[in-house]
Design an enzyme around this catalytic site. Structure first.
Site, PDB file in Angstrom:
ATOM      1  N   SER A 145       0.876  -1.185   0.000  1.00 41.41           N
ATOM      2  CA  SER A 145       0.000   0.000   0.000  1.00 41.41           C
ATOM      3  C   SER A 145       0.905   1.225   0.000  1.00 41.41           C
ATOM      4  O   SER A 145       2.093   1.115   0.342  1.00 41.41           O
ATOM      5  CB  SER A 145      -0.841  -0.005   1.286  1.00 41.41           C
ATOM      6  OG  SER A 145      -1.442   1.259   1.520  1.00 41.41           O
ATOM      7  N   TYR A 158      -1.840  -1.178  10.505  1.00 44.60           N
ATOM      8  CA  TYR A 158      -1.834  -1.303   9.036  1.00 44.60           C
ATOM      9  C   TYR A 158      -0.529  -0.748   8.464  1.00 44.60           C
ATOM     10  O   TYR A 158       0.125  -1.382   7.630  1.00 44.60           O
ATOM     11  CB  TYR A 158      -3.046  -0.545   8.486  1.00 44.60           C
ATOM     12  CG  TYR A 158      -3.331  -0.743   7.018  1.00 44.60           C
ATOM     13  CD1 TYR A 158      -4.075  -1.828   6.567  1.00 44.60           C
ATOM     14  CD2 TYR A 158      -2.875   0.169   6.066  1.00 44.60           C
ATOM     15  CE1 TYR A 158      -4.355  -1.999   5.212  1.00 44.60           C
ATOM     16  CE2 TYR A 158      -3.150   0.005   4.714  1.00 44.60           C
ATOM     17  CZ  TYR A 158      -3.892  -1.074   4.292  1.00 44.60           C
ATOM     18  OH  TYR A 158      -4.170  -1.240   2.952  1.00 44.60           O
ATOM     19  N   LYS A 162       2.308  -2.899   6.591  1.00 43.11           N
ATOM     20  CA  LYS A 162       2.632  -2.614   5.184  1.00 43.11           C
ATOM     21  C   LYS A 162       4.102  -2.201   5.030  1.00 43.11           C
ATOM     22  O   LYS A 162       4.743  -2.564   4.040  1.00 43.11           O
ATOM     23  CB  LYS A 162       1.691  -1.547   4.615  1.00 43.11           C
ATOM     24  CG  LYS A 162       0.222  -1.983   4.549  1.00 43.11           C
ATOM     25  CD  LYS A 162       0.008  -3.193   3.648  1.00 43.11           C
ATOM     26  CE  LYS A 162      -1.462  -3.531   3.464  1.00 43.11           C
ATOM     27  NZ  LYS A 162      -1.686  -4.713   2.617  1.00 43.11           N
TER      28      LYS A 162
HETATM   29  P1  NAD Z   1     -11.439  -6.315   0.413  1.00 39.37           P
HETATM   30  O1  NAD Z   1     -11.970  -6.192   1.785  1.00 39.37           O
HETATM   31  O2  NAD Z   1     -12.302  -6.025  -0.763  1.00 39.37           O
HETATM   32  O3  NAD Z   1     -10.831  -7.788   0.182  1.00 39.37           O
HETATM   33  C1  NAD Z   1     -10.055  -8.415   1.158  1.00 39.37           C
HETATM   34  C2  NAD Z   1      -9.962  -9.889   0.820  1.00 39.37           C
HETATM   35  O4  NAD Z   1      -9.158 -10.517   1.850  1.00 39.37           O
HETATM   36  C3  NAD Z   1     -11.303 -10.604   0.834  1.00 39.37           C
HETATM   37  O5  NAD Z   1     -11.307 -11.603  -0.174  1.00 39.37           O
HETATM   38  C4  NAD Z   1     -11.355 -11.236   2.213  1.00 39.37           C
HETATM   39  O6  NAD Z   1     -12.203 -12.380   2.290  1.00 39.37           O
HETATM   40  C5  NAD Z   1      -9.890 -11.613   2.377  1.00 39.37           C
HETATM   41  N1  NAD Z   1      -9.511 -11.830   3.770  1.00 39.37           N
HETATM   42  C6  NAD Z   1      -9.592 -10.972   4.810  1.00 39.37           C
HETATM   43  N2  NAD Z   1      -9.172 -11.563   5.943  1.00 39.37           N
HETATM   44  C7  NAD Z   1      -8.810 -12.819   5.600  1.00 39.37           C
HETATM   45  C8  NAD Z   1      -8.306 -13.930   6.326  1.00 39.37           C
HETATM   46  N3  NAD Z   1      -8.091 -13.880   7.646  1.00 39.37           N
HETATM   47  N4  NAD Z   1      -8.070 -15.071   5.661  1.00 39.37           N
HETATM   48  C9  NAD Z   1      -8.311 -15.164   4.324  1.00 39.37           C
HETATM   49  N5  NAD Z   1      -8.774 -14.149   3.594  1.00 39.37           N
HETATM   50  C10 NAD Z   1      -9.029 -12.993   4.223  1.00 39.37           C
HETATM   51  O7  NAD Z   1     -10.131  -5.391   0.411  1.00 39.37           O
HETATM   52  P2  NAD Z   1      -9.236  -4.785  -0.767  1.00 39.37           P
HETATM   53  O8  NAD Z   1      -9.380  -3.315  -0.718  1.00 39.37           O
HETATM   54  O9  NAD Z   1      -9.455  -5.510  -2.046  1.00 39.37           O
HETATM   55  O10 NAD Z   1      -7.784  -5.102  -0.186  1.00 39.37           O
HETATM   56  C11 NAD Z   1      -6.922  -6.090  -0.725  1.00 39.37           C
HETATM   57  C12 NAD Z   1      -5.489  -5.737  -0.351  1.00 39.37           C
HETATM   58  O11 NAD Z   1      -5.146  -4.484  -0.954  1.00 39.37           O
HETATM   59  C13 NAD Z   1      -5.254  -5.575   1.159  1.00 39.37           C
HETATM   60  O12 NAD Z   1      -4.003  -6.133   1.496  1.00 39.37           O
HETATM   61  C14 NAD Z   1      -5.230  -4.067   1.333  1.00 39.37           C
HETATM   62  O13 NAD Z   1      -4.465  -3.681   2.448  1.00 39.37           O
HETATM   63  C15 NAD Z   1      -4.584  -3.646   0.030  1.00 39.37           C
HETATM   64  N6  NAD Z   1      -4.816  -2.244  -0.328  1.00 39.37           N
HETATM   65  C16 NAD Z   1      -6.093  -1.782  -0.542  1.00 39.37           C
HETATM   66  C17 NAD Z   1      -6.275  -0.449  -0.887  1.00 39.37           C
HETATM   67  C18 NAD Z   1      -7.629   0.131  -1.169  1.00 39.37           C
HETATM   68  O14 NAD Z   1      -7.727   1.368  -1.324  1.00 39.37           O
HETATM   69  N7  NAD Z   1      -8.672  -0.662  -1.279  1.00 39.37           N
HETATM   70  C19 NAD Z   1      -5.174   0.409  -0.997  1.00 39.37           C
HETATM   71  C20 NAD Z   1      -3.907  -0.104  -0.756  1.00 39.37           C
HETATM   72  C21 NAD Z   1      -3.739  -1.434  -0.435  1.00 39.37           C
END
Ligand code: NAD
Length: 263
Positions: A145, A158, A162
């Site tokens: 991130s 977080y 990260k």
């Molecule tokens: P999301 O909530 O849409 O998806 C998260 C996924 O992780 C889901 O499939 C959920 O079931 C799974 N998950 C959560 N806990 C789990 C566990 N204990 N075991 C197995 N699976 C688990 O979130 P997202 O926004 O798609 O985030 C995905 C990644 O991207 C994360 O690592 C997040 O930190 C990173 N990220 C997101 C953003 C953003 O703006 N959305 C920005 C930077 C980084």
């Protein structure tokens, strides 16, 4: 973009939703065999697998596993190898968020975030590397991130996780530099997924403003492009990092953040 001959199999963690699902779809379009995990109702998971197949995945399987449980992760990698025959690309994507000031941050939330957002990637990586080394090929892509590069208030666990995953990525890159195995971090800014919708809703409730005003506030505070990073942009970056053209890119942390970290 085509990814030539090398990778044929991929595991994307947390691919039942958001970024992970979009990345899995990107690789499906390149005919890979895909394993995913992540939570969801049976019918939701079945629908993701059907979408992967409809988009070209050679195979698409879901392996139930909780990324906070080491034994589950061991089973996840073992089952991927057994069912797909190899593990060429590992995308560590599963992650959660929780916001509070440090002094109010629940200790169990800290432990949970470090475990799911950081330690799980250590476990998948340590278990996947012997499989990759056997084939003298591997691509590890960690979805970090912007918060792996800079901080924001109320995100202690977080931001720590990260930053940690970026450090882990660099070590893996160094250790595998001569084995045709690369490890890189992708550092997205705001992407509209359920994880961010929850933060938009929290701003709307706290400030008594509409959903659209909350989106505008969220973006204008951090992301100069004033638009969310698109899911297919993230998938395209991961496809490139998995391709032969990216063989010399390793240990890198790649912002895809509309200018967030340029400030
Ligand atoms: P999301 O909530 O849409 O998806 C998260 C996924 O992780 C889901 O499939 C959920 O079931 C799974 N998950 C959560 N806990 C789990 C566990 N204990 N075991 C197995 N699976 C688990 O979130 P997202 O926004 O798609 O985030 C995905 C990644 O991207 C994360 O690592 C997040 O930190 C990173 N990220 C997101 C953003 C953003 O703006 N959305 C920005 C930077 C980084």
């Amino acid at each position: 973009m085509s990814i030539a001959q090398e990778p044929t199999t991929i595991l994307v963690t947390g691919a039942t939703s958001g970024i992970g699902k979009a990345i899995a779809l990107g690789f499906a379009k390149n005919n890979l065999s895909i394993a995913i995990n992540g939570f969801g109702k049976d019918e939701e998971i079945a629908s993701v697998l059907a979408e992967l197949k409809a988009n070209g995945a050679k195979e698409a399987i879901h392996i139930p596993s909780d990324m906070s449980v080491t034994a589950d992760i061991e089973r996840l990698i073992k089952t991927t190898q057994e069912k797909l025959g190899s593990l060429d690309v590992l995308i560590n994507n599963a992650g959660i968020q929780y916001t509070a000031n440090v002094e109010d941050f629940p200790a169990e939330k800290w432990d949970q975030i470090i475990s799911i957002n950081l330690s799980s990637a250590f476990h998948t990586t340590r278990l996947a590397l012997p499989l990759m080394k056997e084939r003298n090929f591997g691509r590890i892509i960690n979805i970090a991130s912007v918060h792996g590069l800079v901080a924001s208030v109320q995100k202690a666990a977080y931001v720590a996780a990260k930053h940690g995953i970026i450090g882990l990525t660099k070590v893996v890159a160094l250790e595998c530099a001569q084995q045709n195995i690369t490890a890189n971090s992708v550092c997205p800014g705001w992407v509209l997924t359920p994880l961010v919708e929850a933060q938009v809703d929290a701003i709307a409730a706290k400030d008594g403003i509409s959903h659209d005003q909350a989106v505008e506030k969220l973006l204008s505070e951090k992301q100069p492009s004033l638009r969310f990073v698109a899911l297919d942009e993230l998938a395209a970056l991961c496809l490139f990092l998995a391709s032969s053209s990216a063989a010399s890119i390793t240990g890198a942390s790649m912002p895809i953040d509309g200018g967030w970290t340029a400030r």
